[in-house]
Design an enzyme around this catalytic site. Structure first.
Site, PDB file in Angstrom:
ATOM      1  N   LEU A 145       0.859  -1.185   0.000  1.00 11.99           N
ATOM      2  CA  LEU A 145       0.000   0.000   0.000  1.00 11.99           C
ATOM      3  C   LEU A 145       0.894   1.232   0.000  1.00 11.99           C
ATOM      4  CD1 LEU A 145      -2.797   1.360   0.237  1.00 11.99           C
ATOM      5  CD2 LEU A 145      -2.587   1.136   2.724  1.00 11.99           C
TER       6      LEU A 145
ATOM      7  N   ILE B 216       4.717  -1.128   3.042  1.00 13.90           N
ATOM      8  CA  ILE B 216       4.408   0.263   2.751  1.00 13.90           C
ATOM      9  C   ILE B 216       5.271   0.703   1.577  1.00 13.90           C
ATOM     10  CG2 ILE B 216       4.393   2.620   3.631  1.00 13.90           C
ATOM     11  CD1 ILE B 216       2.343   0.820   4.979  1.00 13.90           C
ATOM     12  N   LYS B 217       4.636   1.206   0.533  1.00 15.21           N
ATOM     13  CA  LYS B 217       5.373   1.640  -0.655  1.00 15.21           C
ATOM     14  C   LYS B 217       5.830   3.087  -0.483  1.00 15.21           C
ATOM     15  CE  LYS B 217       4.372   0.189  -4.824  1.00 15.21           C
ATOM     16  NZ  LYS B 217       3.656  -0.077  -6.098  1.00 15.21           N
ATOM     17  N   ILE B 218       7.130   3.289  -0.692  1.00 20.45           N
ATOM     18  CA  ILE B 218       7.755   4.602  -0.574  1.00 20.45           C
ATOM     19  C   ILE B 218       8.593   4.840  -1.829  1.00 20.45           C
ATOM     20  CG2 ILE B 218       9.429   5.986   0.726  1.00 20.45           C
ATOM     21  CD1 ILE B 218       8.609   4.434   3.240  1.00 20.45           C
TER      22      ILE B 218
END
Length: 382
Positions: A117, A148-150
């Protein structure tokens, strides 16, 4: 090599798993989750993970009526902004997909079975904002197989180090350039070192670095074709470079990964239980129809990697993909390809800088369009 959980009837995908590569799907859709399609892919294909992004959510949430029932329930309880509505819908989808992939997560001891996400693309150059949103989304979804997409910007790298030190799983996205990839791998290693120095466990922290493929060839080939049409440079050399640059660029990222994994610094972390940050090959659909539609899957089969495929590429590989060998580690040849590119007057850094800028702008636009669509949904369904 990380342990995999191939299925007996996984077909062509079993060959990827055998070589240590996890097949993931770059797609998430509520109907796909609810009608059993995703569960069948996990059980029969050996699907090992999923990714999402603002552009995918724009297509799934913004059109049709799959989300209307939940939107009505939310609006019946309280008034929400478009941003709050998006997050509630996205969290529901991510949890549902994570639940279906949980058996993979358990079977691989937390190495695989993840769903990703993304933080707001509007925070791409805001390290502190990214850190705060990563913490919030991690707590909101509250499942161990979340990533977690960064984005792999300079600010993103600073955020990656911090949230890794806090034990949050990270999927680094929008990596095109070698220096950007080196920076995020370094950020992951530093984050683990900080966590270990603080006396915390570093086992079962998962991370992938999404290195983009197809978009590189698309832009480079366009530049090559323009040069040939104008009579600029060595036409034969230029033609020979078409369709070669993205894979060469990818191989050099893997070369760097191998060097880091062989270092004493990494071995110390591995001895303490650390899992490697795997390279995830992203944008693996072919943009040029003259290329084989699964070439970026077939040519990049390597241990401790992930290939996340959009649904058409996934279906194409299931139908006619072949795994004849592992990725050829011809690193001198990959360096030669990029050297020739420079000799032809094509600056790869300019290419990758543009791709990052365009990728961030595309996610910004999709995110804003999604919010506008959800605002209209709120007005209609309230």
């Amino acid at each position: 090599m990380l342990q995999r959980a191939p299925k007996a009837d996984a077909g062509r995908f079993a060959a990827l798993l055998k070589h240590g590569q996890s097949p993931w799907l770059d797609f998430i859709n509520r109907t796909h989750t609810e009608d059993g399609s995703l569960k069948r892919m996990v059980e029969h294909d050996g699907l090992h993970g999923m990714t999402s992004n603002p552009a995918i959510f724009e297509k799934t949430m913004g059109y049709g009526h799959a989300y209307d029932a939940q939107i009505r329930k939310i609006l019946a309880k309280h008034r929400v902004t478009a941003g709050e509505l998006y997050e509630e819908l996205a969290v529901t989808d991510i949890r549902a997909a994570a639940d279906i992939l949980r058996p993979v997560f358990d079977a691989t001891d937390g190495a695989d079975g993840h769903v990703s996400l993304e933080v707001s693309p509007l925070l791409a150059h805001d390290a502190e904002g990214t850190i705060a949103e990563a913490r919030r989304l991690w707590k909101a979804v509250n499942v161990p197989n979340l990533m977690i997409k960064i984005p792999g910007t300079a600010a993103g790298a600073r955020a990656i180090e911090q949230v890794t030190a806090e034990g949050i799983n990270v999927n680094v996205t929008l990596l095109f350039a070698q220096d950007a990839y080196h920076a995020v791998l370094e950020a992951y290693v530093r984050g683990l070192e900080r966590r270990l120095d603080a006396g915390h466990s570093i086992s079962r922290i998962a991370s992938v670095a999404s290195f983009y493929i197809g978009r590189v060839d698309l832009l480079v080939d366009e530049i090559i074709d323009r040069k040939i049409a104008k009579g600029e440079g060595d036409a034969a050399m230029l033609k020979a470079l078409r369709g070669k640059v993205a894979i060469a660029n990818a191989k050099l990222a893997y070369e760097h990964w191998e060097k880091v994994m062989a270092s004493a610094r990494w071995k110390k972390l591995a001895a303490a239980g650390a899992d490697t940050q795997r390279i995830l090959w992203a944008s693996t659909s072919t943009k040029d129809k003259t290329y084989r539609d699964v070439v970026y899957v077939e040519e990049l089969v390597a241990p401790d990697t992930v290939n996340t495929m959009p649904l058409p590429t996934y279906d194409a590989f299931r139908d006619h993909g072949e795994v004849r060998r592992e990725m050829v580690r011809d690193y001198p040849e990959a360096h030669r390809v990029l050297k020739q590119l420079a000799e032809c007057g094509i600056d790869l850094k300019s290419v990758t800088d543009k791709l990052l800028k365009d990728g961030l702008a595309g996610f910004d636009e999709a995110f804003e369009n999604l919010h506008k669509t959800l605002e209209r949904k709120i007005e209609t369904l309230a």
